[in-house]
Each structure stands twice: as C-alpha cells, then as structure tokens.
Design an enzyme around this catalytic site. Structure first.
Site, PDB file in Angstrom:
ATOM      1  N   ASP A  63     123.354 -54.629 -59.859  1.00  0.00           N
ATOM      2  CA  ASP A  63     123.521 -54.203 -58.467  1.00  0.00           C
ATOM      3  C   ASP A  63     124.798 -53.378 -58.283  1.00  0.00           C
ATOM      4  O   ASP A  63     124.793 -52.318 -57.656  1.00  0.00           O
ATOM      5  CB  ASP A  63     123.563 -55.407 -57.518  1.00  0.00           C
ATOM      6  CG  ASP A  63     122.330 -56.281 -57.653  1.00  0.00           C
ATOM      7  OD1 ASP A  63     121.351 -55.803 -58.248  1.00  0.00           O
ATOM      8  OD2 ASP A  63     122.359 -57.430 -57.200  1.00  0.00           O
TER       9      ASP A  63
ATOM     10  N   CYS B  56      96.268 -64.895 -42.356  1.00  0.00           N
ATOM     11  CA  CYS B  56      96.303 -66.341 -42.155  1.00  0.00           C
ATOM     12  C   CYS B  56      96.752 -66.674 -40.720  1.00  0.00           C
ATOM     13  O   CYS B  56      96.044 -66.337 -39.788  1.00  0.00           O
ATOM     14  CB  CYS B  56      97.207 -66.965 -43.225  1.00  0.00           C
ATOM     15  SG  CYS B  56      96.956 -68.730 -43.417  1.00  0.00           S
TER      16      CYS B  56
ATOM     17  N   GLY C 163     102.226 -68.222 -41.599  1.00  0.00           N
ATOM     18  CA  GLY C 163     103.311 -69.056 -41.097  1.00  0.00           C
ATOM     19  C   GLY C 163     102.887 -70.512 -41.106  1.00  0.00           C
ATOM     20  O   GLY C 163     101.683 -70.806 -41.152  1.00  0.00           O
TER      21      GLY C 163
END
Ligand code: XMP
Length: 523
Positions: free
Chosen positions: A237, A92, A65
């Site tokens: 799709d 992270c 983030g």
C-alpha cells in the site's frame, strides 16, 4: 481532505451504488461490479432520493442484510428512489425491501434456506440472457417473498422458494432471493454483468490506466507546488502510494523509511533500491533499530509491544518529518475497506466492524494535511495499479505484513538474536512456498518463533533449542481465514531446511487454526 470518491471520480462517469443494509457481502458486491470495469461505491441505505438523483448513478444494488423487513426499526430506503427510473437490483433482504416498498402484495414467512439450491428460470428476461434454464445458486435467508401482485413478474423459482427472482412490470426494479456475488453461484457474475450492461446500460470503461491518469491529475490539483511526505514500510500500500505520488509530483515528494530492525529479510534493501534507483525519490532512511530494541527490551506482552513500537515509530517519523522544512501534506495508503469500515466516507455507511490497524494517530500529531490517493481502491486493485505504475511484482505481490513487524511474530522477548533466527526462518518458509508455486494462492505465509525450547538430538549430541511454527493461511479479506492445506512434501521440505539451516532451531510445528477463533498473527 479529498471529497467523496463519487465526486472525485467524475471523469470515470459511469458508477453504480451499493446500498448497505448490513450485509457481510456489501464489499464483495462492490468488488464484483468493479470486476466488470464499472466503478462502484458502497453508500448508506438511508440516502434521500434527492441525493441519489444528484449522484446520478447508472444503477443501484440493494445488499442483503440480517434484519426482517417486517421488523420494527429494520433498515429501509427512501421509497422514491425506486421511482427515479434508475435500475435497481435487490439482493435477498434488498429484494424483499424493494418488493415491499413498491406496494406489491408481499408476505414474508419464516422459511429458512441456507446453502446451495437448484434454480429454474421461469420467464425470459435480459437479466438472465445467455444463462441455462437451470442453475445452482447460493441461498442464505430466513424470510422470502411468497407472493407478489400483478405489478411484478416472477422470473425464477427453487423447490422451496417460488419467487427466487422477480422484476417490476413498469419500473426497472429487479430482485434476486439468492446471492449472485458469491462464487457458489457460478452464473452470478453473468447475472451481474447482464444487470450492468443490459439493464443499466453501462459500458464498463473503468480501467486501471484511466484511474492512474485521473488520480495523478487530482493529486497535482490538490498538492499544487507544495511538498508531500510519504512513509514507506515495505508493504504494497505505501509503495503504490509513493509510486503514484512520484508520477504525479516527482521531486516534490519526500519518502521516509523507518528502519526499525523488525522488517523481513532483504525488505529494506528492496525498498531502498526501488525508490532510489527506479523511482528517484528524496528518500530518508531513519536507522532506528537500536531505539526499537531498547523500547522492546524485557517486554513480552503483545499489546505492550505494539504500544511501544507505535510510540517509537511516531517519534522517529516526526523527528525526520520536521527536518523536511517545507512539507505540507502527509500521504497515507488508506484503502477503500478502511474508509468504509471506519465510517469515514461522506455518503458511506456508518462504521460497523472495526478497529483498523492502520488508522492511527499519526496525521493529527504532525499537523499535516492528509492525502490518501488509494482511498477508492480494494487491495487487488491496488496491486493492479502498482503493476501499472511499474513497480516490480516482488513488491506488488508480497504478502501483507503487520506494522509492528517481526516483533509480533517473535513470541516472548524480542532480541536482536531472536529476530535474526526468525528472519532466517521466515525467509525459508517464503522461499519454499514460492518454489512450490503456492505463494500467489496463499494469502499469508510466515514463520513464528515460539517462546519454547525443546529437547532434540543432533549428531550424537543432545540439544535444547528453539521451536518454530509455520503459519500459512488462505483468505479473501483477512477478516476470516482458513489454514492452507499445504502438501506434506512442502511442509517436510520447510521443516528440514529450518532445522538444518537455522542455528538454534530443532523443532517445527504447523499451525492448523482458522480465523476465527484464532487470528492470523499470533500476537
Ligand atoms: P489478524 O492477526 O488480526 O490479522 O487476523 C489480520 C491481517 O492484519 C494484519 N495485521 C496488521 N497489519 N498492523 C498492520 O498494518 C498491525 O498491527 C497488524 N496486525 C495484524 C495481519 O498480518 C493480517 O494480514
């Protein structure tokens, strides 16, 4: 409305949750987990420990983030989650957060590290099983964990990051300062696999055939004896949505194809062939080319084109849908990234990015109940499902095409003649890209008809004719894209064919803009 995918997929049993702390890689992490055949969902970072216990995932991954854990207001998780006994992998920012939340002696200092780093494994652990002692990893951080208490065991280090990986001594909590989800960390897939199998105990049983069988059962339960309408556009799709529905409910499905005169060459025929001969659906083709051309007459401004096409589509679709008297449901090919990015998933993160093209007003206006059988899937998974359902690869692997069709690639005024020029040019671009074996490697390849005429000479005569741009891009997620570095020979062949074979074209240009700052489409 279907419930959360977490609940809807009880039959798939194993699942891993990705907590989204605002990382640009949250979706990539989820896709990587699914590549190991473990079902994975992205959820809000502030779900309570109680909710997590109810959802009972096999494992949790904290994403990275942009914030610093020590900043006021930075996103946090319920610390009790780390004590549920469910394995957690923090990446992270997620690592810094997990270490901080467990009361480890963690200091975060500014020590920027971006790009490739060389990582040494300093302690053996199941997470690094089968890996070399030294490996390349991808770093992207401003902060790092510089010290941990004896509750933690450091596992790896780089030259500037003494704790590049860590685990808790008692709890199944791990942290990685680097990003295992990106391809620049070549051993990343193996690390994630180790976490999923050796730490979380997952078996990797999430398979597309099981998903299809499960989805068919759920559709039958939801639909009962009612009728479902599904719009077909030529895109993958909607084709996969319709194929799945047909397998589930057969003759209770009615499909509507609006022929807006803006489709690619042979696209309409391919869809009609597939959904009348292979899947024998009740297919309604609305011939509306005239209506769309009339709506577009004299319009050159891109947003206005889109607006008018949108209105014309709703009118045509609604008129046809209301003729199908007993219809109760409307099926849409909404995908998982649309659900996540529109903030519509019950436990998912709030909308962060977008504005999605396909999330529009249609369902409300028509008053149908919505059915979205692909809402758990990423695009590549939809393609796999399409093949599983027996759709031909020509439809399954077709490059994406915008809803407003050729109109947004026909710059300037949209007329039947200009569309014809563009359609022929586009077919040649695609044919040559395919012939060069590049179609699957490129994300999108198409022609754009420019509102520009230029001087040329053909035979002994002066010409003043149209210019066509070739657009070809490489992209993983269509949010960013690079122009494809096509071989000159391929570009040369396309150019020669366009000028020789397409009437009124005498000049060809190659678009070498990346996204951002350009977009993939020109309008
Ligand atoms: P841009 O041009 O925004 O396109 O870089 C990103 C991706 O979205 C497609 N696109 C659309 N798809 N309706 C759609 O269904 C639209 O209005 C639309 N506009 C762009 C584009 O082809 C690319 O794949």
């Amino acid at each position: 409305m279907p419930g959360s995918a977490v609940e809807a997929n009880q039959a798939t049993a194993e699942k891993v949750l990705v907590f989204d702390f605002g990382s640009q890689y949250a979706q990539l992490i989820a896709r990587r987990v699914r590549e190991h055949n473990v079902y994975c969902e992205i959820v809000r970072h502030d779900l309570s420990a109680q909710r997590i216990a109810e959802l009972a995932p096999q494992g949790i991954i904290f994403s990275g983030g942009p914030a610093s854990v020590y900043q006021a207001g930075s996103p946090k998780c319920d610390p009790q989650i780390l004590r549920l006994g469910i394995p957690v992998l923090g990446i992270c920012y997620g690592m810094q957060l997990a270490c901080e939340a467990l009361g480890g002696d963690v200091t975060s200092v500014a020590s920027r590290e971006y790009g490739r780093a060389f990582c040494r494994i300093t302690a053996h652990d199941p997470l690094f099983q089968g890996l070399p002692d030294e490996m390349d990893v991808w770093m992207s951080h401003g902060d790092q964990v510089t010290a941990v208490s004896s509750d933690f065991l450091p596992l790896a280090a780089t030259a500037t990051c003494p704790i590049a990986a860590v685990r808790h001594q008692e709890l199944p909590v791990y942290g990685l300062q680097f990003h295992p989800e990106v391809t620049h960390t070549p051993c990343g897939a193996k690390i994630l696999a180790n976490f999923l199998t050796d730490v979380c105990g997952c078996h990797g049983r999430w398979r597309m055939e099981d998903f299809a069988a499960d989805a068919i059962r759920r559709i039958r339960r939801q639909v009962g004896q009612q009728r479902v309408i599904c719009g077909l556009s030529g895109g993958v799709d909607s084709a996969v949505t319709a194929a799945l529905l047909f397998k589930a409910i057969g003759s209770q499905l009615s499909c509507i194809l609006v022929d807006n005169g803006l489709l690619r060459k042979d696209e309409e025929e391919a869809v009609i062939r597939e959904f009348t001969s292979h899947f024998q659906t009740d297919l309604h083709v609305v011939k509306a080319e005239e209506k769309f051309l009339a709506a577009l007459s004299g319009v050159t401004e891109p947003q206005e084109k889109r607006r008018r096409i949108g209105h014309a589509f709703i009118e045509c679709f609604s008129a046809e849908a209301t003729k199908i008297a007993d219809a109760h449901f409307l099926a849409q090919g909404t995908l998982y990234p649309d659900v996540i990015e529109s903030g519509a998933a019950p436990d998912g993160p709030a909308a962060t990015i977008k504005l999605h093209h396909n999330v529009g007003g249609l369902p409300d206006e028509l008053g149908f109940e919505l059915i979205e059988p692909l809402r758990d899937l990423f695009k590549d998974e939809v393609r796999r499902l399409g093949l599983e359902l027996g759709l031909p690869s020509e439809i399954v692997w077709r490059h994406p095409f915008p809803g407003p069709g050729l109109a947004v690639r026909c710059l300037g005024e949209v007329t039947r003649e200009r569309l014809q020029t563009l359609r022929e040019a586009d077919a040649i671009v695609v044919e040559e890209i395919k012939a060069a074996g590049l179609y699957a490697k490129t994300a999108q390849a198409f022609a754009v008809l420019l509102p520009v005429q230029s001087v040329g000479v053909m035979g002994d005569a002066r010409t003043y004719a149209d210019a066509v741009a070739i657009r070809c891009v490489d992209s993983e997620d269509f949010m960013t894209a690079d122009w494809s570095h096509l071989p000159y020979e391929v570009l040369g062949r396309i150019s020669t064919r366009l000028i020789n074979e397409v009437p009124k074209v005498n000049r060809v240009a190659y678009d070498i803009s990346s996204k951002p700052p350009a977009t993939i489409e020109w309008e």
